[in-house]
Design a protein around this motif. Structure first.
Motif, PDB file in Angstrom:
ATOM      1  N   UNK A 440     -10.931   1.966  10.313  1.00  8.16           N
ATOM      2  CA  UNK A 440     -10.606   3.123  10.014  1.00  8.16           C
ATOM      3  C   UNK A 440     -10.328   4.011  11.226  1.00  8.16           C
ATOM      4  N   UNK A 441     -10.964   4.076  12.309  1.00  7.61           N
ATOM      5  CA  UNK A 441     -10.752   4.806  13.431  1.00  7.61           C
ATOM      6  C   UNK A 441      -9.530   4.201  14.148  1.00  7.61           C
ATOM      7  N   UNK A 442      -9.262   3.139  14.116  1.00 10.47           N
ATOM      8  CA  UNK A 442      -8.276   2.409  14.570  1.00 10.47           C
ATOM      9  C   UNK A 442      -6.725   2.965  13.796  1.00 10.47           C
ATOM     10  N   UNK A 443      -6.912   3.007  12.669  1.00 11.58           N
ATOM     11  CA  UNK A 443      -5.811   3.524  11.569  1.00 11.58           C
ATOM     12  C   UNK A 443      -5.560   4.957  11.978  1.00 11.58           C
ATOM     13  N   UNK A 444      -6.648   5.754  11.954  1.00  7.45           N
ATOM     14  CA  UNK A 444      -6.384   7.375  12.337  1.00  7.45           C
ATOM     15  C   UNK A 444      -5.810   7.190  13.982  1.00  7.45           C
ATOM     16  N   UNK A 445      -6.178   6.629  14.763  1.00  7.59           N
ATOM     17  CA  UNK A 445      -5.479   6.787  16.160  1.00  7.59           C
ATOM     18  C   UNK A 445      -4.004   6.355  16.183  1.00  7.59           C
ATOM     19  N   UNK A 446      -3.527   5.184  15.423  1.00  5.05           N
ATOM     20  CA  UNK A 446      -2.458   4.834  15.137  1.00  5.05           C
ATOM     21  C   UNK A 446      -1.568   5.737  14.371  1.00  5.05           C
ATOM     22  N   UNK A 447      -2.320   6.650  13.654  1.00  3.71           N
ATOM     23  CA  UNK A 447      -1.411   7.521  12.605  1.00  3.71           C
ATOM     24  C   UNK A 447      -1.049   6.637  11.483  1.00  3.71           C
ATOM     25  N   UNK A 448      -1.780   5.811  11.130  1.00  3.36           N
ATOM     26  CA  UNK A 448      -1.520   4.973   9.851  1.00  3.36           C
ATOM     27  C   UNK A 448      -2.445   5.174   8.809  1.00  3.36           C
ATOM     28  N   UNK A 449      -2.302   4.908   7.552  1.00  5.72           N
ATOM     29  CA  UNK A 449      -3.107   4.811   6.381  1.00  5.72           C
ATOM     30  C   UNK A 449      -3.944   3.401   6.590  1.00  5.72           C
ATOM     31  N   UNK A 450      -5.128   3.349   6.145  1.00  6.98           N
ATOM     32  CA  UNK A 450      -5.622   2.116   5.956  1.00  6.98           C
ATOM     33  C   UNK A 450      -5.005   0.928   5.341  1.00  6.98           C
ATOM     34  N   UNK A 451      -4.520   1.362   4.142  1.00  5.06           N
ATOM     35  CA  UNK A 451      -3.571   0.160   3.750  1.00  5.06           C
ATOM     36  C   UNK A 451      -2.404  -0.021   4.511  1.00  5.06           C
ATOM     37  N   UNK A 452      -1.922   0.794   5.283  1.00  5.83           N
ATOM     38  CA  UNK A 452      -0.722   0.258   5.941  1.00  5.83           C
ATOM     39  C   UNK A 452      -1.190  -0.360   7.198  1.00  5.83           C
ATOM     40  N   UNK A 453      -2.308   0.000   7.860  1.00  6.01           N
ATOM     41  CA  UNK A 453      -2.811  -0.878   8.998  1.00  6.01           C
ATOM     42  C   UNK A 453      -3.128  -2.038   8.475  1.00  6.01           C
ATOM     43  N   UNK A 454      -3.502  -2.462   7.348  1.00  5.03           N
ATOM     44  CA  UNK A 454      -3.965  -3.675   6.868  1.00  5.03           C
ATOM     45  C   UNK A 454      -2.900  -4.684   6.748  1.00  5.03           C
ATOM     46  N   UNK A 455      -1.479  -3.899   6.076  1.00  4.72           N
ATOM     47  CA  UNK A 455      -0.501  -4.750   5.889  1.00  4.72           C
ATOM     48  C   UNK A 455       0.106  -5.176   7.219  1.00  4.72           C
ATOM     49  N   UNK A 456       0.165  -4.355   8.217  1.00  5.92           N
ATOM     50  CA  UNK A 456       0.555  -4.787   9.383  1.00  5.92           C
ATOM     51  C   UNK A 456      -0.124  -5.837  10.319  1.00  5.92           C
ATOM     52  N   UNK A 457      -1.352  -5.521   9.955  1.00  8.45           N
ATOM     53  CA  UNK A 457      -2.378  -6.596  10.661  1.00  8.45           C
ATOM     54  C   UNK A 457      -2.020  -8.098   9.902  1.00  8.45           C
ATOM     55  N   UNK A 458      -1.836  -8.038   8.750  1.00  7.41           N
ATOM     56  CA  UNK A 458      -1.638  -9.260   7.990  1.00  7.41           C
ATOM     57  C   UNK A 458      -0.227  -9.791   8.625  1.00  7.41           C
ATOM     58  N   UNK A 459       0.832  -9.023   8.491  1.00  7.67           N
ATOM     59  CA  UNK A 459       1.858  -9.353   9.224  1.00  7.67           C
ATOM     60  C   UNK A 459       2.007  -9.973  10.347  1.00  7.67           C
ATOM     61  N   UNK A 460       1.056  -9.573  11.376  1.00  6.64           N
ATOM     62  CA  UNK A 460       1.226  -9.824  12.605  1.00  6.64           C
ATOM     63  C   UNK A 460       0.045 -10.831  13.200  1.00  6.64           C
ATOM     64  N   UNK A 461      -0.639 -11.515  11.959  1.00 10.42           N
ATOM     65  CA  UNK A 461      -1.772 -12.173  12.038  1.00 10.42           C
ATOM     66  C   UNK A 461      -3.091 -11.732  12.917  1.00 10.42           C
ATOM     67  N   UNK A 462      -3.242 -10.306  12.547  1.00 10.53           N
ATOM     68  CA  UNK A 462      -4.374  -9.726  13.549  1.00 10.53           C
ATOM     69  C   UNK A 462      -5.617  -9.621  12.382  1.00 10.53           C
ATOM     70  N   UNK A 463      -6.679 -10.286  12.942  1.00  9.92           N
ATOM     71  CA  UNK A 463      -7.865  -9.970  11.917  1.00  9.92           C
ATOM     72  C   UNK A 463      -9.078  -9.207  12.551  1.00  9.92           C
ATOM     73  N   UNK A 464      -9.025  -8.782  13.929  1.00 18.02           N
ATOM     74  CA  UNK A 464     -10.056  -8.199  14.553  1.00 18.02           C
ATOM     75  C   UNK A 464     -10.243  -6.751  14.211  1.00 18.02           C
ATOM     76  N   UNK A 465     -11.555  -6.349  14.672  1.00 23.02           N
ATOM     77  CA  UNK A 465     -11.922  -5.094  14.638  1.00 23.02           C
ATOM     78  C   UNK A 465     -12.862  -4.957  15.849  1.00 23.02           C
ATOM     79  N   UNK A 466     -12.983  -3.548  16.101  1.00 15.54           N
ATOM     80  CA  UNK A 466     -14.376  -3.158  17.183  1.00 15.54           C
ATOM     81  C   UNK A 466     -14.152  -4.006  18.491  1.00 15.54           C
TER      82      UNK A 466
END
Length: 477
Positions: A440-466
């Protein structure tokens, strides 16, 4: 605390400011003839330039014909000089500034206003003399009088300042002058300037180009022809250039092309002050001041026996070398601007300013034809090109050269651009996830919604947090 020199320069400025109502213009320079101060009147005479733009510049770059450097270098004052500045006649005083120890620390000049009552008689006398001189000059044949003065020989480079000094000196003496320099450097203009500055100014100025006259006619051109000297000769004597130039100046251009047989006769004429016309036994007395010019290496020609040594020494009393344009650092822009103004006036059009790119191209050219070539290039541009200014393309066309357009990196293909953007996006998301505690804090930092961030993470194969790409999902997300 100001130094002694600075204090004295300030004192001079204060003094000139106190008499502001009595002067048209005032100038102060330092020990290296650099501008320290102009009063408002002088700035107005210069066309309204700003003082901050000229302080620190060499005086000749602001006022090309200023004689303040001469005052600084010699320490001799010039109490009263009458100069023509545009349509104004100015009475100018130039004085050196000295330190307490007597060392030159600068100089100042001021022009007294003609409206001062006790100066009116002087100004009126000057105007009267100038009008009388103009009438006398008009009475002389225009082909036998000078066309240029030293004020028309522009140049603020050290080489041209030395030329100016030597030309002024040549005007003060009676000795022969030898002008050396490449074709197009202005040797004939310099000869005119010497004559104009000499005591012979109201007498004829006669020029002859030795290289342009056939060898079998040179003697007659120099010394004249007696009546009936040969078949077809006129019944009246025909004077030569020496007789025409009597009491004036004879300019011998391209003296290095003179044949050896005539060199001996020329030497005699110079030594004895008399000439013998072709076909005559009578000698004619002549009083002529000789100025010779050549683009040839006379000293080497003397060594090779192609030029008389005794004539060389007779002519080479005061030699002046006119530097090629490539050696006149900083003068090309000054000359180009003057030629642009002159050409515009001759063609009856508005003067075109020179763009920085065009001036840069002019300064990079080698100028094998020197000043004459530069004048020709500017005139070509006015005749051939249109536009409100002189651009680099105009200069290139006149010089017959090709200017490469500015190089731009080719735009990457769309596929490469998309790949680059995707890689940048993946890198930024991964770095943000590694820096933030939750998605959630990563999405706010990037200026994205949570759903948008999840979609981009899935597209780039990113699964990590913290803790990075491999961390667990944060609570509540």
């Amino acid at each position: 605390m100001p130094t002694d020199a600075q204090a004295r320069l300030l004192a001079a400025r204060s003094l000139l400011e106190m008499v502001e109502e009595m002067i048209d213009g005032a100038t102060i320079v330092d020990e290296r003839a650099r501008v320290v101060w102009f009063n408002p009147g002088q700035l107005a005479l210069l066309g309204g330039v700003a003082l901050r733009d000229v302080v620190g510049q060499e005086i000749e770059r602001v006022i090309p014909h200023s004689r303040l450097r001469e005052v600084v270098e010699t320490g001799r004052p010039q109490p009263l000089d009458v100069i023509q500045y545009g349509d104004k006649t100015l009475l100018v005083t130039r004085l050196p500034l000295r330190s307490e120890a007597g060392e030159i620390i600068g100089a100042f000049a001021f022009a007294l206003k003609n409206s001062i009552p006790h100066l009116r008689p002087i100004a009126e006398r000057v105007h009267h003399l100038q009008a009388r001189l103009a009438r006398m000059e008009q009475a002389l044949s225009t082909t036998r009088s000078h066309r240029y003065t030293s004020e028309q020989i522009l140049g603020a480079s050290p080489a041209m300042r030395e030329v100016g000094r030597l030309l002024r000196r040549a005007g003060e003496v009676r000795s022969p002058v030898l002008l050396l320099g490449e074709t197009g450097t202005g040797k004939e203009m310099a000869a005119h300037a010497i004559h104009a500055a000499s005591a012979r100014v109201n007498r004829p100025f006669v020029a002859i180009n030795v290289a342009a006259v056939p060898e079998n006619l040179l003697e007659a051109e120099f010394f004249g022809v007696a009546p009936g000297a040969f078949t077809g000769a006129a019944r009246q004597p025909r004077p030569g250039k020496f007789q025409i130039a009597h009491e004036g100046t004879l300019f011998l251009d391209e003296i290095g092309d003179m044949p050896l047989t005539l060199q001996a006769k020329l030497l005699r004429a110079l030594q004895e002050g008399e000439v013998e016309p072709v076909g005559s036994n009578q000698l004619a007395r002549v009083d002529v001041r000789i100025i010779a010019a050549t683009s040839r290496p006379l000293a080497k020609m003397v060594e090779e026996g192609r030029f008389r040594q005794d004539l060389y020494y007779r002519l080479n009393v005061l030699s002046v070398r006119l530097p090629p344009l490539r050696e006149r650092e900083g003068d090309i822009g000054l000359l180009a601007s003057k030629f642009s103004e002159r050409t515009a006036r001759a063609h009856g059009v508005v003067r075109r300013p020179i763009t920085p790119q065009a001036q840069s191209l002019l300064e990079r050219h080698s100028w094998p034809g020197n000043v004459r070539e530069l004048a020709n290039v500017i005139e070509q541009i006015y005749v051939r090109a249109e536009g409100a200014s002189i651009a680099a393309g105009d200069v290139a066309d006149a010089l017959g050269i090709t200017v490469e357009p500015p190089r731009h990196e080719p735009a990457p293909p769309a596929s490469r651009l998309a790949e680059a953007l995707a890689a940048l996006e993946k890198s930024m998301i991964a770095q943000t996830l590694g820096r933030c505690d939750t998605r959630e804090s990563a999405a706010r930092s990037l200026g994205l919604s949570r759903s948008n961030l999840y979609a981009k993470m899935q597209r780039h194969g990113l699964t990590g947090t913290g803790g990075g790409q491999g961390g667990a999902d944060a609570p509540g997300l």
